[in-house]
Design an enzyme around this catalytic site. Structure first.
Site, mmCIF file in Angstrom:
data_model
loop_
_atom_site.group_PDB
_atom_site.id
_atom_site.type_symbol
_atom_site.label_atom_id
_atom_site.label_comp_id
_atom_site.label_asym_id
_atom_site.label_seq_id
_atom_site.Cartn_x
_atom_site.Cartn_y
_atom_site.Cartn_z
ATOM 1 N N SER A 233 0.703 -0.898 -0.023
ATOM 2 C CA SER A 233 -0.170 -0.052 0.047
ATOM 3 C C SER A 233 0.871 1.333 0.149
ATOM 4 C CB SER A 233 -0.837 0.107 1.101
ATOM 5 O OG SER A 233 -0.203 0.281 2.267
ATOM 6 N N ASN A 437 19.206 -8.879 5.774
ATOM 7 C CA ASN A 437 19.807 -7.368 5.742
ATOM 8 C C ASN A 437 20.594 -7.249 4.653
ATOM 9 O OD1 ASN A 437 21.687 -9.409 6.745
ATOM 10 N ND2 ASN A 437 22.831 -7.601 7.539
ATOM 11 N N CYS A 439 23.891 -7.265 4.354
ATOM 12 C CA CYS A 439 24.937 -8.176 3.982
ATOM 13 C C CYS A 439 24.592 -9.582 3.897
ATOM 14 C CB CYS A 439 26.065 -7.763 4.843
ATOM 15 S SG CYS A 439 26.752 -6.086 4.590
ATOM 16 N N GLU A 441 23.655 -11.683 6.561
ATOM 17 C CA GLU A 441 23.824 -12.733 7.611
ATOM 18 C C GLU A 441 22.791 -12.696 8.644
ATOM 19 O OE1 GLU A 441 25.660 -8.958 9.222
ATOM 20 O OE2 GLU A 441 25.183 -9.883 7.405
#
EC number: 1.17.4.1
Length: 761
Positions: A233, A437, A439, A441
């Site tokens: 939305s 995230n 990177c 991990e």
């Protein structure tokens, strides 16, 4: 050198140059070091002296002269240059070499509004005297030159306008310890401060940039990894954008799950309008990510996540490449493609993949993360449903396009969402993992926001640190280091401020930690085992078993003392499931090392007391922290024995630990014949790690016919990663020869994406 040259002192006075002073300092800086020559440094320095040179310039000249002599044959120049740099740094900070007493220093810094005034409120003068006795300023001399420059550039409190430095490293370490344990009972906190100070100042534990640079200052925002889920939305898209800006302004790394955004041409308001698709909103996110630039520092960084079966996937996969025009490219963020077993099976069987708009199949999107059996059932039903918009594409063609873009950009990542949920710290029925995230991990639950003040949404944060494997003398060492890491990071969750309520809600209720490792390559070399031949399998199994066991034990003890986290019932640990129960059993075929610790005893303790933290481990990139600790990066093999990094301070050379002794034991990245051994080691680690691993793949085109990496090889490694139970794949590095000159990494790829230093160590 002409003896009638005059120098300008720091206070403006002029006097004749005193060569003996310089010689004395150089002798001091070389004491106890091997293969360093005072006369060689003097020789390199003299050429650059001139009349009325300032003593500051003299000092900087001899520092540079020593630093320029760092090489594989003479690695100790990195310590000589570091000592000279520390001498210079202290002169700038204190006007003298000897640091002041801790209380005097803190009082002055609080008056200057550089330190948190609560330091003086929380601790008595007597306690400051006690903490002062803990400090060993000589530990500054254990830094390498690259580490000192990182400290100056990123960590030490300073005025970034005029370059004034206010502190040296040991004050940083003792005051981080003091801040984090300030709320502990007075009868025990000095003990924890002393132990934690010793662990971080001797590089046994590494901390991320937000903690190193921020704890002890009035600013209490130490965002590490930030995961934001976006709904379908406008309200949710705008809330996501607002949240991105708030965290990017703190130089945090961002992961954005944009997988729910409907595809191009989807109806809006029952057909009143049709949807513009994902790309305009990805551009919106990119603008938000790049919006905040402080003091000329480049804007933030983000990775966007979406499922491989999204109707727009063919257009989304090419967003980062250099072809096309600005209107159909969004190049300044990275992308992660979400895959599960059914998609891999379609490729292996030569079948088609059917693409949908998530808005047309919301139950399918939900099941993609929470229930794999249900997903397959619904997916097959929707494929037969003629009333739902869809498109089919040959699975092999789609996977090949993905791997082609991963190869050409290096930054198309992979998330195996079934592994993330089936081998998870969380119960997927209650708290599914729907993204990672920046990177790759961190695997934590998220929930989209309808507005930035939404109390029902959830932004995931993870607080990081790492163990230095090079300092591990016995696997029992993990016990003490785990106690200290878990307790310190857990305190940060209550100590820091939160700019978005949905982030505070998640952080406080789940208390997720991500503790990883640095210096794995040195650890292997020291133990005379290698990445490529299977010789490191058993050592890796024993090491990561001990690490995860003692982390869980430490969190359980903390829960016994302070109570379990409030959403502990959302974890698999609550159900009695441990990582050793849910790992991919193929690992047993490549590693027959048994378990050595009493997991059933631990299970019973967790059942009785719970855990203070929903997650404990994650293996992150560690560029900066590795330099501070003079360690190798995370779990990665080094590209060369000496790394050369070009920075604003010039060329920084750093030699791998114990190069002269272990040079025949190290296995360099481009000497490793293929990815198999490295991926197998990552799979063994993933057996125990309760979040994920920033796993990279590496290819040298020179090893292949016509210098071209075969698609067959790329797909083989992708499938092997899945078979090994790996949850995520991060970079794909392709050797292009540019780093072969002394392994120059002018601005490492990790540093480039993670400028904030927040999601890496």
């Amino acid at each position: 050198m002409k003896k009638n040259l005059f120098v300008t002192k720091r206070d403006g006075r002029k006097e004749k140059i005193n060569l003996d002073k310089i010689h004395k300092v150089l002798n001091w800086a070389s004491e106890g070091l091997d293969d360093v020559s005072v006369s060689q440094v003097e020789l390199c320095s003299r050429i650059q002296f001139y009349n009325n040179i300032t003593t500051i310039n003299i000092h900087e000249t001899i520092i540079k002269a020593a630093a320029d002599l760092i090489s594989q044959d003479t690695p100790d120049y990195q310590y000589m240059a570091a000592r000279l740099a520390i001498f210079h740094l202290r002169k700038k900070a204190y006007g003298q070499f000897e640091p002041p007493k801790l209380y005097d220093h803190v009082k002055k810094m609080v008056d200057l509004e550089k330190y948190d005034e609560n330091l003086l409120k929380n601790y008595s003068y007597k306690e400051f005297l006690q903490m002062n006795s803990f400090i060993d300023h000589w530990r500054d001399m254990n830094f390498s030159y690259a580490a000192v420059k990182q400290l100056e550039g990123k960590y030490l409190i300073q005025n970034r306008v005029n370059g004034k430095i206010y502190e040296s490293a040991q004050f940083l370490y003792i005051l981080i310890s003091a801040c984090l344990f300030s709320q502990y009972p007075k009868n025990v906190r000095m003990n924890y401060i002393h132990r934690f100070y010793n662990a971080i100042s001797t590089f046994k534990i590494s901390l991320p940039t937000p903690i190193m640079s921020g704890v002890r200052t009035p600013t209490r925002q130490f965002s590490s990894c930030v995961l934001i889920e976006c709904g379908d939305s406008l309200n949710s898209i705008n809330a996501t954008t607002s949240s991105i800006v708030k965290y990017v302004s703190q130089r945090a790394g961002i992961g954005v799950n944009a997988g729910q955004i409907r595809a191009l041409g989807s109806p809006i308001r029952n057909g009143e309008a049709f949807h513009t698709g994902c790309i305009p909103f990805y551009k919106h996110f990119q603008s938000a990510v790049k919006s905040c630039s402080q003091g000329g520092v480049r804007g933030g960084a983000a990775t966007i996540f979406y499922p491989i079966w999204h109707l727009e996937v063919e257009s989304l996969l090419v967003l980062k490449n250099n072809r096309g025009i600005e209107e159909n490219r969004v190049r300044h963020i990275d992308y992660a493609i979400q895959i599960n077993k059914l998609m891999y099976q379609r490729m292996l069987s030569g079948d088609q993949i059917t693409l949908f708009s998530p808005s047309d199949v919301p139950d399918l999107y939900k099941a993609f993360f929470s229930d794999q059996k249900k997903f397959k059932k619904i997916y097959l039903q929707y494929e037969k449903n003629k009333n739902i918009r869809k498109k089919t594409i040959k699975a092999l063609d789609l996977f090949s396009l993905m791997m082609q873009e991963r190869t050409s950009t290096g930054r198309i990542y992979v998330q195996n969402v079934d592994h993330c949920n089936l081998h998870s710290a969380f119960n997927p029925e209650l708290s599914p993992i729907r993204q990672s995230n920046l990177c790759l991990e961190i695997t934590l639950p998220t929930k989209s926001l309808n507005d930035v003040h939404d109390t029902d949404g959830e932004i995931a944060l993870c607080t990081l640190s790492a163990f230095n494997l090079g300092k591990i003398k016995s696997l029992d060492d993990f016990k003490e280091l785990s106690i200290l890491s878990v307790r310190a990071l857990d305190e940060i969750l209550d100590y820091q401020n939160y700019p978005v309520l949905a982030a505070k809600k998640s952080a406080i209720s789940r208390r997720s930690l991500g503790i990883g490792v640095i210096n794995f390559a040195y650890y292997l070399a020291k133990n005379k085992v290698r990445y490529s031949d299977g010789s490191a399998h058993n050592l890796t199994h024993k090491t990561f078993e001990a690490m995860q066991y003692y982390l869980l034990e430490a969190s359980c003890e903390l829960a016994k003392e302070k109570g379990a986290c409030s959403l502990f019932n959302h974890t698999n640990y609550y159900l009695g499931k441990l990582p050793i129960d849910t790992y991919k059993k193929y690992i047993d075929d490549i590693c027959n090392e048994p378990l050595h610790l009493d997991w059933n005893l631990l299970r019973s303790k967790i059942k009785k007391y719970g855990l203070r933290n929903s997650t404990l481990s994650a293996l992150m990139p560690s560029e900066t922290s590795s330099q501070i600790s003079n360690a190798t990066n995370g779990i990665e093999p080094p590209r060369g024995f000496i790394s050369i990094k070009v920075s604003k301070d010039g060329i920084l050379r750093q030699v791998v630990p114990e190069y002269k002794k272990l040079r025949l034991q190290y296995e360099l990245l481009w000497d490793i014949p293929n990815n198999t051994g490295y991926l197998q080691l990552a799979g063994i680690m993933q057996k125990f790690i309760d979040q994920s691993i920033s796993v990279n793949t590496h290819y040298d085109p020179a090893r292949f016919l016509n210098n071209k990496i075969p698609m067959k090889q790329l797909l083989y490694d992708l499938l092997l990663s899945y078979k090994l139970g790996l949850k995520t794949l991060y970079y794909q590095n392709t050797r292009d020869g540019s780093e072969d000159d002394q392994n120059i990494t002018s601005k490492s790829i990790t540093e480039d994406i993670c400028e904030s230093g927040s999601c890496i160590l």
